[in-house]
Design a protein around this motif. Structure first.
Motif, PDB file in Angstrom:
ATOM      1  N   GLU A  63      77.112 106.554 -73.900  1.00 24.79           N
ATOM      2  CA  GLU A  63      77.863 105.765 -72.938  1.00 24.79           C
ATOM      3  C   GLU A  63      77.783 104.280 -73.271  1.00 24.79           C
ATOM      4  O   GLU A  63      76.779 103.782 -73.813  1.00 24.79           O
ATOM      5  N   PHE A  64      78.866 103.595 -72.916  1.00 24.62           N
ATOM      6  CA  PHE A  64      78.893 102.140 -73.051  1.00 24.62           C
ATOM      7  C   PHE A  64      78.357 101.525 -71.760  1.00 24.62           C
ATOM      8  O   PHE A  64      78.657 102.007 -70.653  1.00 24.62           O
ATOM      9  N   PRO A  65      77.615 100.462 -71.858  1.00 22.24           N
ATOM     10  CA  PRO A  65      77.037  99.870 -70.654  1.00 22.24           C
ATOM     11  C   PRO A  65      78.011  98.915 -69.962  1.00 22.24           C
ATOM     12  O   PRO A  65      78.969  98.437 -70.549  1.00 22.24           O
ATOM     13  N   PHE A  66      77.726  98.673 -68.706  1.00 21.78           N
ATOM     14  CA  PHE A  66      78.406  97.642 -67.951  1.00 21.78           C
ATOM     15  C   PHE A  66      77.375  96.599 -67.555  1.00 21.78           C
ATOM     16  O   PHE A  66      76.192  96.933 -67.332  1.00 21.78           O
ATOM     17  N   PRO A  67      77.773  95.386 -67.459  1.00 19.45           N
ATOM     18  CA  PRO A  67      76.793  94.369 -67.026  1.00 19.45           C
ATOM     19  C   PRO A  67      76.236  94.733 -65.650  1.00 19.45           C
ATOM     20  O   PRO A  67      76.994  95.026 -64.727  1.00 19.45           O
ATOM     21  N   GLN A  68      74.926  94.762 -65.545  1.00 21.20           N
ATOM     22  CA  GLN A  68      74.312  95.134 -64.286  1.00 21.20           C
ATOM     23  C   GLN A  68      73.078  94.283 -64.051  1.00 21.20           C
ATOM     24  O   GLN A  68      72.462  93.766 -64.982  1.00 21.20           O
ATOM     25  N   LEU A  69      72.757  94.189 -62.794  1.00 23.05           N
ATOM     26  CA  LEU A  69      71.613  93.379 -62.377  1.00 23.05           C
ATOM     27  C   LEU A  69      70.863  94.144 -61.295  1.00 23.05           C
ATOM     28  O   LEU A  69      71.446  94.539 -60.284  1.00 23.05           O
ATOM     29  N   ASP A  70      69.607  94.397 -61.532  1.00 20.81           N
ATOM     30  CA  ASP A  70      68.779  95.071 -60.541  1.00 20.81           C
ATOM     31  C   ASP A  70      68.158  94.036 -59.611  1.00 20.81           C
ATOM     32  O   ASP A  70      67.483  93.104 -60.047  1.00 20.81           O
ATOM     33  N   VAL A  71      68.406  94.213 -58.317  1.00 18.39           N
ATOM     34  CA  VAL A  71      67.886  93.314 -57.289  1.00 18.39           C
ATOM     35  C   VAL A  71      66.862  94.062 -56.461  1.00 18.39           C
ATOM     36  O   VAL A  71      67.143  95.137 -55.898  1.00 18.39           O
ATOM     37  N   HIS A  72      65.674  93.576 -56.393  1.00 17.35           N
ATOM     38  CA  HIS A  72      64.584  94.162 -55.611  1.00 17.35           C
ATOM     39  C   HIS A  72      64.367  93.291 -54.367  1.00 17.35           C
ATOM     40  O   HIS A  72      64.117  92.089 -54.482  1.00 17.35           O
ATOM     41  N   ILE A  73      64.501  93.924 -53.200  1.00 20.84           N
ATOM     42  CA  ILE A  73      64.316  93.197 -51.931  1.00 20.84           C
ATOM     43  C   ILE A  73      62.887  93.462 -51.439  1.00 20.84           C
ATOM     44  O   ILE A  73      62.454  94.613 -51.274  1.00 20.84           O
ATOM     45  N   LYS A  74      62.195  92.430 -51.262  1.00 19.64           N
ATOM     46  CA  LYS A  74      60.829  92.518 -50.803  1.00 19.64           C
ATOM     47  C   LYS A  74      60.806  92.415 -49.282  1.00 19.64           C
ATOM     48  O   LYS A  74      61.305  91.438 -48.708  1.00 19.64           O
ATOM     49  N   GLU A  75      60.263  93.485 -48.619  1.00 18.56           N
ATOM     50  CA  GLU A  75      60.225  93.466 -47.163  1.00 18.56           C
ATOM     51  C   GLU A  75      59.107  92.565 -46.683  1.00 18.56           C
ATOM     52  O   GLU A  75      57.984  92.563 -47.221  1.00 18.56           O
ATOM     53  N   SER A  76      59.438  91.834 -45.650  1.00 16.64           N
ATOM     54  CA  SER A  76      58.418  90.926 -45.077  1.00 16.64           C
ATOM     55  C   SER A  76      57.517  91.694 -44.148  1.00 16.64           C
ATOM     56  O   SER A  76      57.951  92.641 -43.469  1.00 16.64           O
ATOM     57  N   SER A  77      56.281  91.336 -44.024  1.00 14.04           N
ATOM     58  CA  SER A  77      55.318  92.038 -43.152  1.00 14.04           C
ATOM     59  C   SER A  77      55.572  91.686 -41.688  1.00 14.04           C
ATOM     60  O   SER A  77      56.067  90.607 -41.378  1.00 14.04           O
TER      61      SER A  77
END
Length: 378
Positions: free
Chosen positions: A364-378
């Protein structure tokens, strides 16, 4: 009878007219008599006239000799210039020098040497040539300052036609211009782009700048950058691409590298003995002895082989490797060789084939992607 007839013819003189006749005789003798001062003046005038005539004769003889010498020098010089001009023309034509350059150089040679011959003839005639040379020198300086750019382009055109960094039909790149050389003129070079645009480039910049001549070598390497998605099987991608290159007849195969050594062989075949005997004497000077010609060919081949041994060896084996790990894809570099004329066709056709065959084999050919990790606040 005779005496009487003679006496009849003798004029009778009147005694009263004797004083008058005596006065006339005195006037005649006075007019004939010359004073000593006047006689000396007449003698001096005669000597001056004699010296003038002598000088005129000397000048006439000297000028006649100079004129004869000038005519002989002109005829001999004209004969030599014409013979040398014809010899140079024959040599240039036999050496396949560019026709436009040949015409220009021969005209320049003839004009220059006829001008020198004219100066020599004028000096033999006794005419001062210093003023002529000063006028021509000042005129040359003025013309050179006025046409400095044009003269630079002219000198560049002569160098290009002599050294031949490119020729008509080559695909070259200069500055931001790319195209096929359509015509090489004395002042400009005309190239035609793939869009059929004619670009006129001054020869001054071409003779001193950097030129990329794509047509100088017969073979050219084609290079691709293929990106595949992370998690793809690199070995499968490599096998698919190599199969595509193997199936294309325009891709050069390993084992044909030796053909590259003769792609720039511009050595002309030496003439035979019969052809040498038919040549004019000035051509036979270059081909006098068969042994010498064989030595020249052998020396030329040795030098050529020595140069080729120092050059990087060309390997036509297609090559696929993992070049780098990019942010969103794996980058594969693909290299193969083809003939220069097939470059663009191979480049575009393999691009399309890779796009179709890789997904069909699970890559497969890739697509530009960005992984975003949301950090939950306590």
């Amino acid at each position: 009878m005779l005496l009487s007839s003679f006496l009849l013819k003798v004029p009778v003189v009147n005694p009263d007219s004797l004083p008058k006749e005596a006065g006339k005789l005195k006037e005649i003798t006075d007019s004939i008599a010359v004073a000593p001062e006047k006689l000396q003046e007449n003698i001096m005038n005669f000597d001056w006239w004699n010296s003038v005539m002598s000088k005129l004769v000397d000048v006439g003889v000297s000028f006649g000799l100079n004129l004869l010498t000038a005519i002989i020098v002109f005829m001999v010089g004209r004969y030599i210039v014409i013979k040398v001009h014809n010899l140079l023309r024959t040599i240039m034509l036999s050496r396949n020098v560019d026709r436009s350059l040949t015409t220009f150089l021969l005209s320049l040679f003839k004009i220059t040497f006829f001008f020198i011959l004219a100066i020599i003839v004028i000096s033999i005639l006794g005419i001062e040539t210093t003023s002529f040379l000063a006028i021509f020198a000042s005129a040359g300086i003025a013309i050179g300052m006025a046409f400095s750019g044009t003269l630079q382009n002219f000198a560049g055109g002569v160098l290009i036609l002599l050294l031949k960094p490119y020729k008509v039909g080559d695909y070259i790149e200069f500055d931001q211009f790319k195209g096929f050389v359509k015509e090489i003129q004395i002042f400009h070079t005309i190239i035609t782009t793939y869009n059929n645009e004619s670009i006129i480039i001054p020869n001054g910049g071409l003779s001193t700048g950097t030129i990329n001549n794509y047509s100088r070598e017969k073979f050219r390497r084609v290079e691709w950058r293929v990106t595949v998605a992370y998690g793809s099987d690199v070995d499968v991608a490599r096998r698919v691409i190599l199969n595509l290159l193997e199936a294309d007849d325009r891709i050069l195969k390993p084992g044909t590298e030796d053909a590259n050594s003769s792609n720039n062989d511009n050595n002309s075949k030496l003439p035979s003995e019969g052809e040498i005997k038919k040549m004019p004497w000035y051509k036979r000077l270059f081909y006098i002895h068969k042994k010498r010609r064989e030595q020249i060919v052998e020396w030329r081949d040795e030098k050529k082989q020595e140069i080729e041994n120092k050059l990087p060896k060309v390997d036509f084996t297609p090559y696929v490797a993992l070049e780098k790990l990019d942010d969103s894809a794996l980058v594969l570099v693909v290299r193969a060789w083809c003939i220069f004329g097939d470059y663009w066709g191979v480049l575009y056709d393999i691009n399309e084939a890779v796009y179709k065959q890789l997904p069909a084999n699970g890559v497969e050919f890739p697509f530009p992607q960005l992984d975003v990790h949301i950090k939950e606040s306590s």
